[in-house]
Scaffold this active site. Structure first.
Site, mmCIF file in Angstrom:
data_model
loop_
_atom_site.group_PDB
_atom_site.id
_atom_site.type_symbol
_atom_site.label_atom_id
_atom_site.label_comp_id
_atom_site.label_asym_id
_atom_site.label_seq_id
_atom_site.Cartn_x
_atom_site.Cartn_y
_atom_site.Cartn_z
ATOM 1 N N LYS A 155 0.845 -1.212 0.000
ATOM 2 C CA LYS A 155 0.000 0.000 0.000
ATOM 3 C C LYS A 155 0.877 1.257 0.000
ATOM 4 C CE LYS A 155 -0.389 -0.555 5.021
ATOM 5 N NZ LYS A 155 -1.226 -1.125 6.089
ATOM 6 N N ARG B 56 -11.168 -0.364 14.417
ATOM 7 C CA ARG B 56 -11.021 0.379 13.167
ATOM 8 C C ARG B 56 -12.097 -0.097 12.201
ATOM 9 N NH1 ARG B 56 -5.141 0.540 10.218
ATOM 10 N NH2 ARG B 56 -5.600 -1.653 9.784
ATOM 11 N N HIS C 165 -6.335 -7.697 12.810
ATOM 12 C CA HIS C 165 -5.105 -6.894 12.784
ATOM 13 C C HIS C 165 -4.701 -6.510 14.211
ATOM 14 C CE1 HIS C 165 -2.047 -4.442 11.005
ATOM 15 N NE2 HIS C 165 -2.588 -3.288 11.331
ATOM 16 N N ARG D 34 0.938 -11.119 6.855
ATOM 17 C CA ARG D 34 0.947 -9.912 6.021
ATOM 18 C C ARG D 34 2.209 -9.101 6.333
ATOM 19 N NH1 ARG D 34 -4.128 -9.957 8.523
ATOM 20 N NH2 ARG D 34 -3.517 -8.138 9.741
ATOM 21 N N TYR E 32 15.179 30.459 7.584
ATOM 22 C CA TYR E 32 13.997 31.154 8.121
ATOM 23 C C TYR E 32 14.040 31.249 9.641
ATOM 24 C CZ TYR E 32 11.822 30.451 3.519
ATOM 25 O OH TYR E 32 11.524 30.462 2.182
ATOM 26 N N CYS F 190 13.912 24.173 4.680
ATOM 27 C CA CYS F 190 12.958 24.919 3.849
ATOM 28 C C CYS F 190 12.187 23.930 2.974
ATOM 29 C CB CYS F 190 13.692 25.912 2.954
ATOM 30 S SG CYS F 190 14.910 26.930 3.792
ATOM 31 N N MET F 191 11.320 24.454 2.120
ATOM 32 C CA MET F 191 10.535 23.566 1.260
ATOM 33 C C MET F 191 11.436 22.807 0.277
ATOM 34 S SD MET F 191 7.302 24.324 -1.277
ATOM 35 C CE MET F 191 6.315 25.189 -0.095
ATOM 36 N N ASP F 192 12.482 23.497 -0.222
ATOM 37 C CA ASP F 192 13.276 22.910 -1.302
ATOM 38 C C ASP F 192 14.781 22.845 -1.025
ATOM 39 O OD1 ASP F 192 10.805 23.312 -2.850
ATOM 40 O OD2 ASP F 192 11.423 25.413 -2.758
HETATM 41 C C1 LIG Z 1 -0.483 -1.957 6.867
HETATM 42 C C2 LIG Z 1 -1.041 -3.250 7.330
HETATM 43 C C3 LIG Z 1 -0.225 -4.368 7.504
HETATM 44 C C4 LIG Z 1 1.287 -4.307 7.428
HETATM 45 O O1 LIG Z 1 1.782 -3.839 8.666
HETATM 46 P P1 LIG Z 1 3.365 -3.740 8.928
HETATM 47 O O2 LIG Z 1 3.487 -3.285 10.321
HETATM 48 O O3 LIG Z 1 3.858 -2.728 7.951
HETATM 49 O O4 LIG Z 1 3.903 -5.094 8.669
HETATM 50 C C5 LIG Z 1 -0.828 -5.576 7.801
HETATM 51 N N1 LIG Z 1 -2.175 -5.665 7.949
HETATM 52 C C6 LIG Z 1 -2.989 -4.601 7.826
HETATM 53 C C7 LIG Z 1 -4.450 -4.776 8.021
HETATM 54 C C8 LIG Z 1 -2.458 -3.358 7.530
HETATM 55 O O5 LIG Z 1 -3.273 -2.304 7.429
#
Ligand SMILES: *Cc1c(COP(=O)(O)O)cnc(C)c1O
Length: 409
Positions: A38, A149, A179, A235, A280, A327-329
Site C-alpha cells: 500500500k 477500526r 489486525h 501480512r 527562516y 525549507c521547502m526545497d
Molecule cells: C499496513 C497493514 C499491515 C502491514 O503492517 P506492517 O506493520 O507494515 O507489517 C498488515 N495488515 C494490515 C491490516 C495493515 O493495514
C-alpha cells in the site's frame, strides 16, 4: 545516477529480496506471505517491489482499489486484497477484476453479491450455452479484535453475520483476518488477547457452518516475534522494506536490510562570519566562522521539517549537522569539520557513506516522527532508481508522466 543531479531515492530490490528470504526462513510450517504494498509500496514504488518479491508471496495487499488496479495494469497476476473499506459503488469493478475486498457488513456483501448476479446475467445473455463458469466474488472478512477500526464485532452476532454473508449467492469467503494493535510492543499481553479472541471467533464461525480457507493475522511485528500467530498466511509490510516495526521488536531474529536510501548533491559552499543567521527565523546563528553547504532538498520532497536544527546528512563519509530550518526545497548543513567539501559532492540523507550510516529510524527518532510515515512521504518530486543484482534496472520519474486529459491546455 548521473541523470539525476538534484536528488534521487535508490531502491535496493536485492535488499527487499533478502528481507523476504529472511522472513520466509522464520515462518511457521506452511504459512505463506502476503506482500503489503500500500501507499505505493511504503513510498518505494509498489510495482517494482511487487515484481521483485513475486516469487516469495501468495498475493498482495493494498489499501485502495486504485492501488489494486495499478498493480494489475502493470502485470501483477496474483490475488490482491484491499485492506481498507471499498465503497459499494465499486462492486462491479471488484468482481470483474477479481480484486479481493475486505468485507464486514451485510450492506457491503449484498452490493457485491448483486454485482456478481448482474454480471452473470449479462454474460449469460451475451454467450448463452457457452461453458463459461459463473463469476463469483472472493472476499476476505475482517474481524475487529482490538483495533476498533474496521471489522465484524468479535462475538456471536458477528459470527452469525459472517456466516450469513457467506451464504449470499456469488460470494466466496476466501479469507478471514484481524489486525494487531500492539504486536510491536515488548509486552505481548494485548496482542495475545487479540489472538485468543480471533481463535474463539473462528470457532464460533465454524459452529455456524462457515469454514474459510485462509486465516491471516500476523503483521511484520508478529512475523518476527509471534510465530504462533502465523497460521495460513502472514501480512508482511514494513519488514519488506527493511525496517523493524518498532525498536521494541527484536532485531536479531529476522535480519532485515534497508531498501531505500536518499541521495543529493551539494549546490553551494561558503564561509559565514560570526553572528550570521541561517535559514527562516534565524534559529541558527554562527558562533564562529562556519563553512556552510546548501543541499537542494526540503520538506517539499518529504524530507521532514522537524529535523530543522537537529538532523544530519553524510558528506565525504562524515556527519554534517543541519543548520536552522529545513525549507521547502533546500536546507543548509555545517561542513566546517569536513575538509574539501565542494559543489556537486554527493550528500547522503538516508543510507550509508563509508563507515557512517543514517537510517530512517534515526530520522524518526531525531525529529520526533514515525519511520513508516517518513518513507511513505518521500514525494513525487524525488525520482526512484531501482537496483537489482547490483545494477540499475529502471527508474521512476513522476515528472515524465503525461497528463493526457490536460494536454489540450
Ligand atoms: C499496513 C497493514 C499491515 C502491514 O503492517 P506492517 O506493520 O507494515 O507489517 C498488515 N495488515 C494490515 C491490516 C495493515 O493495514
Amino acid at each position: 545516477m548521473e541523470e539525476y543531479t538534484r536528488v534521487f531515492a535508490r531502491i535496493d530490490l536485492d535488499a527487499a529480496i533478502h528481507n523476504m528470504q529472511a522472513m520466509r526462513a522464520s515462518l511457521k510450517d506452511g504459512a505463506r506471505m502476503i506482500g503489503v504494498v500500500k501507499t505505493d509500496g511504503y513510498g518505494h514504488g509498489a510495482v517494482p517491489v511487487a515484481q521483485a518479491i513475486d516469487p516469495y508471496v501468495a498475493g498482495y495487499a493494498v489499501a485502495t482499489i486504485e492501488e489494486a488496479r495499478n498493480l494489475q495494469l502493470h502485470g501483477i497476476k496474483k490475488p490482491i486484497l484491499i485492506l481498507g473499506v471499498t465503497h459499494p459503488s465499486h462492486s462491479r469493478e471488484l468482481v470483474q477484476y477479481g480484486i479481493r475486498p475486505t468485507i464486514f457488513t451485510m450492506e457491503q456483501a449484498e452490493a457485491l453479491s448483486e454485482a456478481v448476479m448482474e454480471l452473470n446475467r449479462e454474460r449469460g445473455e451475451a454467450a448463452a450455452g457457452s461453458a463459461d463458469l459463473p463469476v463469483c466474488a472472493y472476499i476476505h472478512l475482517a474481524v475487529d479484535t482490538g483495533m476498533s477500526r474496521i471489522g465484524l464485532p468479535c462475538d456471536e452476532e458477528g459470527a452469525s453475520l459472517a456466516a450469513a454473508i457467506a451464504r449470499l449467492p456469488g460470494i466466496s469467503v476466501e479469507g478471514i483476518f484481524t489486525h494487531f494493535a500492539r504486536a510491536d510492543e515488548t509486552d505481548k499481553a494485548s496482542a495475545m488477547r487479540q489472538w485468543e479472541k480471533y481463535q474463539r471467533f473462528i470457532e464460533m464461525t465454524e459452529a455456524e457452518g462457515l469454514t474459510v480457507p485462509i486465516h491471516h493475522v500476523a503483521n511484520s511485528a508478529a512475523i518476527i516475534e509471534l510465530g504462533e500467530t502465523h497460521w495460513d498466511m502472514v501480512r508482511a509490510g514494513i519488514s519488506i522494506y527493511g525496517m523493524y516495526p518498532s525498536d521494541e521488536v527484536a532485531q536479531t531474529e529476522v535480519k532485515l536490510s534497508p531498501v531505500m536510501s536518499l541521495h543529493s548533491f551539494v549546490t553551494y559552499v561558503k564561509d559565514i562570519p560570526v553572528g550570521t543567521e541561517v535559514s527562516y527565523g534565524g534559529t541558527f546563528k554562527a558562533e564562529h566562522t562556519t563553512k556552510v553547504a546548501t543541499v537542494p532538498v526540503g520538506y517539499g520532497d518529504g524530507y521532514p521539517r522537524n529535523l530543522s536544527g537537529k538532523g544530519c546528512v553524510l558528506i565525504r563519509g562524515k556527519r554534517a549537522p543541519i543548520l536552522g530550518r529545513v525549507c521547502m526545497d533546500q536546507f543548509m548543513v555545517d561542513v566546517t569539520d569536513i575538509p574539501g567539501v565542494c559543489v556537486d559532492d554527493p550528500v547522503t540523507l538516508i543510507g550509508r557513506d563509508g563507515e557512517e550510516r543514517i537510517t530512517v529510524e534515526e530520522l524518526a527518532r531525531t525529529g520526533g516522527g514515525f519511520h513508516y510515515e517518513i518513507v511513505c512521504d518521500i514525494g513525487k518530486r524525488v525520482p526512484r532508481v531501482y537496483v537489482r543484482d547490483g545494477r540499475i534496472v529502471g527508474t521512476k520519474d513522476y515528472f515524465t508522466d503525461v497528463y493526457e486529459d490536460f494536454i489540450a491546455f
